[in-house]
Design an enzyme around this catalytic site. Structure first.
Site, mmCIF file in Angstrom:
data_model
loop_
_atom_site.group_PDB
_atom_site.id
_atom_site.type_symbol
_atom_site.label_atom_id
_atom_site.label_comp_id
_atom_site.label_asym_id
_atom_site.label_seq_id
_atom_site.Cartn_x
_atom_site.Cartn_y
_atom_site.Cartn_z
ATOM 1 N NE ARG A 261 -23.692 140.881 -15.263
ATOM 2 C CZ ARG A 261 -24.457 141.907 -15.837
ATOM 3 N NH1 ARG A 261 -25.766 141.448 -15.825
ATOM 4 N NH2 ARG A 261 -24.264 142.979 -16.163
ATOM 5 C CE1 TYR B 231 -17.057 141.677 -24.133
ATOM 6 C CE2 TYR B 231 -18.829 143.072 -23.839
ATOM 7 C CZ TYR B 231 -18.143 142.131 -23.329
ATOM 8 O OH TYR B 231 -18.293 141.731 -22.001
#
Length: 305
Positions: free
Chosen positions: A157, A286
């Site tokens: 992140r 995903y």
């Protein structure tokens, strides 16, 4: 409701300390809660103990006219968390938000680059340091290249990237120690291109920018302090435009890394551990992106599909 505002400050301190949330998230929750209190006051509520479920539904109805569903969902989560915390601490007699439902959001797949686009983005960033003889501009170009490579190579992140220190990098086995949400640490591997970019930045770029404000920060801003998340986001948007790929955010690079790892045969739980997801369900989305890309490639390769 002065007492409510003081309690909100206590709550955000709790989120910052005990929960380890980022300053960006804490600031967003604080604004959400203060906004909720203001609307409740305008409706005549003067004490936090007097707040009812109907009051909170009225607040949601007003907010829904001004913000997107995703923003309203975040605000609702913030309000539910605050009232639950206040009730647990014995600060209010009942929890009016216990039955407050979060608005349902449409299921959307995360935006990703395909592998060709990701390679074009990295190649463009890698070429930039050679485009200038100015030491300061070259240092920033080396930094930007290293940040992009690390975001894509590791899927971390942006908050994790900017909080990294020099000692968090282990070049010998190509791993970094990442401090994620809730101050949980994990070890993430990275590849040779990211290592090369990091070594160029730390040996040639960082010394140019470093000063007394730098401390042990891995990535520095133009004035020598730890780089800001906004700078990283601006770099990613700018480099995407320069490389001629779809406009993306740092988080989209994280999505791209996860999708490409799964496409390459990585195990779902390995990707979960690398990304620092608490739930496997978060990582599973995903796989849907990979399926969508496979269908797109099939349609392109087989005109009669």
């Amino acid at each position: 409701m002065a007492d409510a505002r003081r309690m909100i400050e206590e709550y955000v301190d709790y989120l910052r300390g005990a929960r380890g949330l980022s300053e960006h998230t804490v600031a967003a929750y604080r604004g959400d809660l203060l906004g909720c209190i203001a609307i409740l006051e305008s409706g005549g509520t003067t004490e936090l103990d007097n707040v009812t479920l109907d009051d909170l539904r009225m607040w949601m109805a007003q907010e829904s006219k001004q913000v997107a569903k995703s923003s309203l969902a975040r605000k609702t989560i913030a309000v539910r968390g605050f009232f639950a915390w206040a009730h647990r601490r014995g600060r209010i007699a009942h929890d009016p938000a216990a039955s407050l439902r979060t608005p349902k959001l449409p299921k959307t797949l995360p935006a990703v680059l395909n592998e060709t686009q990701a390679e074009a983005l990295m190649d463009k960033a890698d070429a930039e340091p050679a485009d200038t003889d100015d030491p300061h501009r070259r240092a920033l170009a080396l930094r930007d290249c290293a940040m992009l490579e690390m975001l894509y190579a590791t899927g971390i992140r942006v908050a994790e990237l900017v909080s990294m220190d020099l000692d968090d990098v282990r070049y010998g086995n190509r791993t970094i120690t990442v401090t994620g949400k809730g101050n949980k640490q994990r070890v993430v591997p990275f590849g040779a291109p990211a290592q090369h970019a990091l070594e160029r930045w730390t040996s040639q770029g960082r010394p140019v920018l470093a000063n007394e404000r730098s401390g042990s920060a891995l990535f520095l801003g133009a004035r020598g302090g730890r780089v800001d998340q906004r700078v990283v986001r601006a770099v990613v948007h700018r480099e995407a435009a320069c490389a001629g790929v779809p406009d993306i955010s740092p988080h989209a690079l994280r999505h791209s890394a996860a999708t490409h790892m799964l496409d390459g045969g990585a195990d779902l739980r390995e990707v979960q551990e690398m990304l620092g997801h608490a739930s496997l369900q978060t990582t599973q989305r995903y796989t849907h992106v990979s399926i969508e890309q496979l269908k797109a490639r099939y349609a392109q390769a087989f005109p009669r599909a």
